[in-house]
Design a protein around this motif. Structure first.
Motif, PDB file in Angstrom:
ATOM      1  N   ILE A 115       0.639  -1.225   0.077  1.00 46.81           N
ATOM      2  CA  ILE A 115      -0.065   0.036   0.077  1.00 46.81           C
ATOM      3  C   ILE A 115       0.659   1.265  -0.046  1.00 46.81           C
ATOM      4  O   ILE A 115       0.708   2.098  -0.772  1.00 46.81           O
ATOM      5  N   ASN A 116       1.960   1.283   0.787  1.00 46.68           N
ATOM      6  CA  ASN A 116       2.499   2.537   1.224  1.00 46.68           C
ATOM      7  C   ASN A 116       3.887   2.586   0.400  1.00 46.68           C
ATOM      8  O   ASN A 116       4.532   3.868   0.232  1.00 46.68           O
ATOM      9  N   LEU A 117       4.303   1.648  -0.002  1.00 49.33           N
ATOM     10  CA  LEU A 117       5.777   1.717  -0.827  1.00 49.33           C
ATOM     11  C   LEU A 117       5.758   1.456  -2.250  1.00 49.33           C
ATOM     12  O   LEU A 117       6.298   1.999  -2.965  1.00 49.33           O
ATOM     13  N   VAL A 118       4.932   0.279  -2.531  1.00 50.54           N
ATOM     14  CA  VAL A 118       5.015  -0.091  -4.148  1.00 50.54           C
ATOM     15  C   VAL A 118       3.986   0.955  -4.677  1.00 50.54           C
ATOM     16  O   VAL A 118       2.986   1.028  -4.431  1.00 50.54           O
ATOM     17  N   ALA A 171      20.242   9.593  -5.460  1.00 55.11           N
ATOM     18  CA  ALA A 171      19.569   8.619  -4.703  1.00 55.11           C
ATOM     19  C   ALA A 171      18.178   9.156  -4.642  1.00 55.11           C
ATOM     20  O   ALA A 171      17.297   8.099  -4.924  1.00 55.11           O
ATOM     21  N   ALA A 172      17.759  10.233  -4.352  1.00 54.74           N
ATOM     22  CA  ALA A 172      16.230  10.673  -4.558  1.00 54.74           C
ATOM     23  C   ALA A 172      15.768  10.537  -5.557  1.00 54.74           C
ATOM     24  O   ALA A 172      14.620  10.242  -5.788  1.00 54.74           O
ATOM     25  N   TYR A 173      16.431  11.167  -6.739  1.00 57.64           N
ATOM     26  CA  TYR A 173      15.970  10.742  -8.085  1.00 57.64           C
ATOM     27  C   TYR A 173      15.667   9.432  -8.537  1.00 57.64           C
ATOM     28  O   TYR A 173      14.460   8.984  -9.030  1.00 57.64           O
ATOM     29  N   ASP A 181       5.785   8.188  -3.976  1.00 60.14           N
ATOM     30  CA  ASP A 181       6.531   9.239  -3.699  1.00 60.14           C
ATOM     31  C   ASP A 181       6.929   9.520  -2.203  1.00 60.14           C
ATOM     32  O   ASP A 181       8.459   9.761  -1.744  1.00 60.14           O
ATOM     33  N   LEU A 182       6.193   9.261  -1.229  1.00 58.33           N
ATOM     34  CA  LEU A 182       6.513   9.408  -0.057  1.00 58.33           C
ATOM     35  C   LEU A 182       7.145   8.431   0.748  1.00 58.33           C
ATOM     36  O   LEU A 182       8.305   8.506   1.368  1.00 58.33           O
ATOM     37  N   GLY A 183       7.330   6.933   0.107  1.00 57.09           N
ATOM     38  CA  GLY A 183       8.179   6.045   0.395  1.00 57.09           C
ATOM     39  C   GLY A 183       9.681   6.381  -0.061  1.00 57.09           C
ATOM     40  O   GLY A 183      10.555   5.915   0.754  1.00 57.09           O
ATOM     41  N   ALA A 184       9.690   6.978  -1.060  1.00 59.67           N
ATOM     42  CA  ALA A 184      11.178   7.432  -1.475  1.00 59.67           C
ATOM     43  C   ALA A 184      11.455   8.197  -0.491  1.00 59.67           C
ATOM     44  O   ALA A 184      12.674   8.238  -0.284  1.00 59.67           O
ATOM     45  N   PRO A 259       5.849  16.740  -9.390  1.00 62.36           N
ATOM     46  CA  PRO A 259       6.514  16.155 -10.588  1.00 62.36           C
ATOM     47  C   PRO A 259       7.907  16.144 -10.179  1.00 62.36           C
ATOM     48  O   PRO A 259       8.633  15.238 -10.869  1.00 62.36           O
ATOM     49  N   LEU A 260       8.498  17.202  -9.778  1.00 57.69           N
ATOM     50  CA  LEU A 260      10.172  17.289  -9.607  1.00 57.69           C
ATOM     51  C   LEU A 260      10.359  17.275  -8.138  1.00 57.69           C
ATOM     52  O   LEU A 260      11.170  17.776  -7.597  1.00 57.69           O
ATOM     53  N   ASN A 261       9.705  16.013  -7.447  1.00 57.67           N
ATOM     54  CA  ASN A 261       9.917  16.178  -6.152  1.00 57.67           C
ATOM     55  C   ASN A 261      11.297  15.804  -5.538  1.00 57.67           C
ATOM     56  O   ASN A 261      11.747  16.238  -4.772  1.00 57.67           O
TER      57      ASN A 261
END
Length: 408
Positions: A115-118, A171-173, A181-184, A259-261
């Motif tokens: 739910i939260n990562l994939v 790494a963020a990219y 997005d939040l999992g990243a 989009p550019l988080n």
């Protein structure tokens, strides 16, 4: 109470306990880091003759007052001639922060990976694959950082800072192309936090123990051990504010779901670094307001640029409540309802329930932010919500979320 409800309550309480512990331990760890950086910058040459001063081992001292008492601190060049019977080690603040943070990461993003990562719109990963990548990123982050510190680059603080910043940005990219997005975002924070605690556990504390052992054995302590520990301590100090931002970033979908988080995260990390650098310079008696101005400029630049890159909400006619009801039932109420039907969701997240007109209208502004302005809901867009549907939902909310006499 059903088993599902009991499990939901237990999970919520575990989440609360870990967050509270993580926050408390983090405050203690960061507070000690800030204090010792401040202390180092305020040490003055000893003002009185003493045996330690005569031997040249005292690097500086400081008198301070707090809570009605006076304190006298001294720093030795490498170590005192003899060890005191009691010696306080600053380590448990760091260990507790990381352990609680990792358990929180596991509770939310590993146990709830599907739910939260994939994010299947990015990569169709099985939960175990996502967890393996997440854990691998933590290990890889430390290995790359430690190797960089031991290379010639690590001897130049400014050069090291630039290279490490670029690696974290990369790494963020990469992670925002793999995870939700939040999992990243949380994994970038976990990489930095893992590096920081590994510095304490694998470098700073072991080096201090070696120095203590050398003194107790009557040997001259190795000054390179203290120099290496100091290097890692300074790095930790500069990484604190970016980590703190990531800890609260879940409250700001206009950043993590943009989009550019990855770029906004990197830029706000620079803003945090400049704030820390300004105060480190100020504590050393060097005022450089341009450093603080740079941080403010970067922050304002992110705010303005972020607004320009937000998804454009197409114009749409205001739909009737019946159409909105159908749309919300299709995309939202499997999670946001009194009795969720989504696998792994036992209770509505944050208590937000949209299965009634009253509940939907009460949260209309938040729904607009998450489902219309940032597209951060539904998670991973697993229900396939279209831009046209988002536009109609947005038009309804902008019109005041009329329910046309619908049953509450």
């Amino acid at each position: 109470m059903s088993l599902a409800e009991m499990m939901s309550d237990a999970g919520a309480w575990a989440n609360l306990a870990l967050r509270w512990l993580h926050l408390t331990a983090g405050i203690a760890w960061i507070g000690s880091s800030f204090y010792f950086m401040w202390l180092d910058s305020h040490l003055k040459p000893p003002g009185q003759a003493r045996e330690d001063m005569a031997s040249g081992s005292v690097a500086g001292e400081l008198w301070s007052v707090h809570s009605g008492g006076f304190y006298h601190q001294m720093k030795f060049m490498v170590a005192p001639a003899g060890m005191p019977e009691e010696l306080h080690w600053f380590k448990w603040e760091a260990y507790t922060t990381w352990i609680s943070g990792f358990l929180l990461l596991a509770l939310i993003f590993y146990l709830g990976a599907d739910i939260n990562l994939v994010d299947k719109a990015k990569l169709d990963l099985a939960p175990w694959q996502a967890v393996a990548i997440g854990l691998g990123s933590l290990v890889a982050g430390w290995l790359v950082y430690d190797g960089l510190c031991r290379s010639p680059v690590g001897q130049n603080l400014r050069l090291f800072g630039v290279v490490w910043f670029l690696l974290l940005t990369a790494a963020a990219y990469g992670l925002t192309r793999i995870f939700s997005d939040l999992g990243a975002f949380m994994h970038v924070g976990a990489i930095i936090g893992t590096v920081m605690v590994a510095n304490v556990f694998l470098i700073i504390i072991p080096n201090q123990r070696k120095v203590v052992a050398q003194i107790l054995a009557g040997q001259a302590p190795d000054p390179s051990l203290g120099k290496q520990a100091k290097q890692r301590s300074v790095h930790n100090n500069y990484m604190t504010l970016p980590v703190l931002f990531i800890m609260i970033s879940n409250h700001y979908p206009m950043i993590f779901a943009a989009p550019l988080n990855w770029l906004w995260l990197a830029a706000l990390g620079v803003a945090g670094w400049t704030i820390r650098h300004f105060f480190n310079l100020k504590n050393a008696g060097r005022m450089h307001p341009e450093v603080l101005a740079l941080g403010a400029f970067v922050f304002i630049g992110v705010a303005l640029a972020n607004e320009g890159f937000r998804p454009k909400v197409a114009a749409a006619p205001v739909p009737a409540y019946a159409e909105v009801r159908t749309l919300v039932d299709r995309h939202c109420v499997m999670c946001h309802a009194a009795h969720p039907t989504h696998a792994g969701i036992a209770a509505a997240p944050n208590g937000a329930m949209f299965d009634t007109a009253q509940g939907l209208k009460a949260r209309a502004d938040k729904i607009y932010e998450r489902a219309v302005a940032t597209h951060s809901m539904p998670l991973g867009n697993e229900t396939g919500m279209t831009d046209a549907e988002r536009a109609r939902l947005g038009a309804w909310i902008k019109a005041g979320a009329p329910t046309d006499g619908a049953a509450p």
